[in-house]
Design an enzyme around this catalytic site. Structure first.
Site, PDB file in Angstrom:
ATOM      1  CG  ASP A 113      -2.181  -0.877   0.876  1.00 30.24           C
ATOM      2  OD1 ASP A 113      -2.691  -0.777  -0.253  1.00 30.24           O
ATOM      3  OD2 ASP A 113      -2.592  -1.657   1.742  1.00 30.24           O
ATOM      4  CG  ASP A 178      -7.961  -3.281  -2.451  1.00 31.22           C
ATOM      5  OD1 ASP A 178      -8.429  -4.240  -3.086  1.00 31.22           O
ATOM      6  OD2 ASP A 178      -8.314  -3.004  -1.297  1.00 31.22           O
TER       7      ASP A 178
HETATM    8  N1  GLY Z   1      -7.225  -1.224   0.461  1.00 29.14           N
HETATM    9  C1  GLY Z   1      -8.014  -1.656   1.525  1.00 29.14           C
HETATM   10  C2  GLY Z   1      -9.424  -1.263   1.455  1.00 29.14           C
HETATM   11  O1  GLY Z   1      -9.923  -0.739   0.495  1.00 29.14           O
HETATM   12  O2  GLY Z   1     -10.100  -1.503   2.443  1.00 29.14           O
END
Ligand code: GLY
Length: 411
Positions: A113, A178
């Site tokens: 992330d 994501d």
């Molecule tokens: N990337 C984690 C979420 O969208 O919860």
């Protein structure tokens, strides 16, 4: 005046009046954000300096995370957008301060992330200030993120491990939809450094995701798990959605936004087709409520969709909305509308406006001082994990402000 001239004059007055109303809507919302963010800044003064706003607890008070969770970049990012929307020097000072706290992240490699963490903070900081040190931090962060790319799977590893909701099986190369969002940092780093390695990784990841993560009808799987010995798909499951074969609303939102951004950076029509397909799937879905704020998953409690036995989704009967997904999609649609013909562009822009109007209305936008000083209400973090259900989430606020800014640019 001749009748035709009269009609033209009236039409342009109407258009001008319409634009003025929209500009007022945008500036009212930035004014609201300015006050609400300052309320939140006051609250942060009573906390640890490295506690980053995330959501609220049961009493409605703000809760925070450390900088190594996936969301620390959103609060500084919101401060940057609010600064741009208001030119308030206090917001500039705070955006700078909260961004610079995140410098240690440039060497972080423990999950995927980093794009969210660093690009929403330092990416906006660099875009607005042009400071060389911010660019260096972004390039170093891209190097750190690239260490998670595996040429055999053609993907960046999202998490180090993923446990299925169906039992005890573990997977060690999970990729989640994501992850498309983290590619923007890599495209930036190639442009800023002249080193195309980052861009090549981003394109490969996007191609793999397009092939394995997106269904034929342009809905999406949340998690795809790979075998690192041969690159084969071992499983397609969900972590935060209702069921493996359902479509988690925020996952679909990340896909719409992510493929739109990859098209912007590559001009490769395959990515545009995917972004459009995913957006059309979302907007034309019969399960999308009239206010265009989706339920947390498009297939909640439908026949043919079954949560894993360990998932908390088996226990939750209420069909919660996820306003964060609407904020992400609204922002994405304002960009996507620029890449398609007029008819489709108008449709996407209108949908983005409608979502923004809903989010800024009383059903979703909190009163000043309420909602732990977050802006947007009624979001869902993860029902399967029994966490962050019907709460504010810092990223909903970030994408709400980004969507407002993108809308402003169209006027
Ligand atoms: N990337 C984690 C979420 O969208 O919860």
């Amino acid at each position: 005046m001749k009748p035709l001239l009269c009609i033209l004059a009236a039409a342009s007055l109407l258009a001008f009046g319409g634009d003025r109303k929209e500009k007022e809507f945008i500036s009212d919302n930035f004014g609201y954000a300015q006050t609400q963010l300052k309320n939140m800044l006051k609250d942060t003064e009573t906390r640890d300096a490295l506690a980053f706003p995330r959501t609220t607890d049961k009493a409605g008070k703000m809760t925070t995370t450390n900088m190594y969770d996936w969301t620390p970049g959103f609060f500084p990012g919101s401060l940057w957008y609010a600064y741009e929307g208001t030119k308030d020097p206090q917001l500039l000072a705070e955006a700078t301060k909260w961004t610079e706290k995140l410098e240690p992240l440039k060497d972080f490699t423990k999950h995927h992330d980093l794009g969210f963490m660093v690009y929403c903070s330092y990416g906006n900081a660099y875009r607005i200030t042009g400071k060389q040190e911010y660019k260096d931090i972004l390039i170093q962060s891209a190097k750190s993120l690239s260490t998670r790319f595996n040429p055999v799977t053609g993907s960046i590893k999202s998490w180090n491990a993923f446990k299925t909701w169906h039992g005890e099986q573990m997977y060690y190369f999970p990729v989640i939809i994501d992850n498309m969002m983290n590619l923007e940092l890599l495209f930036f780093a190639s442009k800023a450094s002249g080193d195309n390695t980052f861009r090549d990784i981003a394109i490969k990841h996007a191609e793999t995701a397009m092939k394995n993560q997106i269904r034929k009808d342009y809905s999406s799987y949340h998690v795809v798990c790979y075998d690192t010995t041969n690159g084969k798909v071992l499983a397609r499951e969900t972590a935060q959605g209702y069921a493996d074969n359902s479509t988690w609303s925020r996952g679909q939102a990340w896909g719409i936004y992510g493929f739109t951004m990859v098209y912007r950076e590559t001009k490769d029509k395959r990515f545009l087709k995917t972004a459009e397909g995913m957006a059309d799937w979302f907007l034309n879905n019969k399960n999308l409520p009239a206010d265009m704020v989706p339920y947390w998953d498009f297939n909640v409690q439908q026949t043919g969709y079954t949560p894993g036995v360990r998932s908390n989704a088996t226990k939750v009967r209420e069909k919660y909305r996820d306003a964060s997904a609407a904020a992400i999609v609204a922002s994405a649609l304002f960009e996507l509308s620029d890449y398609v013909g007029k008819t489709k562009g108008d449709k996407y822009r209108e949908a983005g406006k409608k979502m923004l109007r809903s989010l800024a209305g009383p059903a979703y936008r909190a009163d000043l001082g309420a909602n732990g000083n977050f802006m947007i209400k009624h979001c869902v973090g993860s029902i399967p994990h029994n966490g962050e259900i019907d709460v504010p989430l810092v990223y909903a606020d970030y994408y709400f402000l980004e969507a407002l800014q993108r809308y402003q640019r169209t006027l």
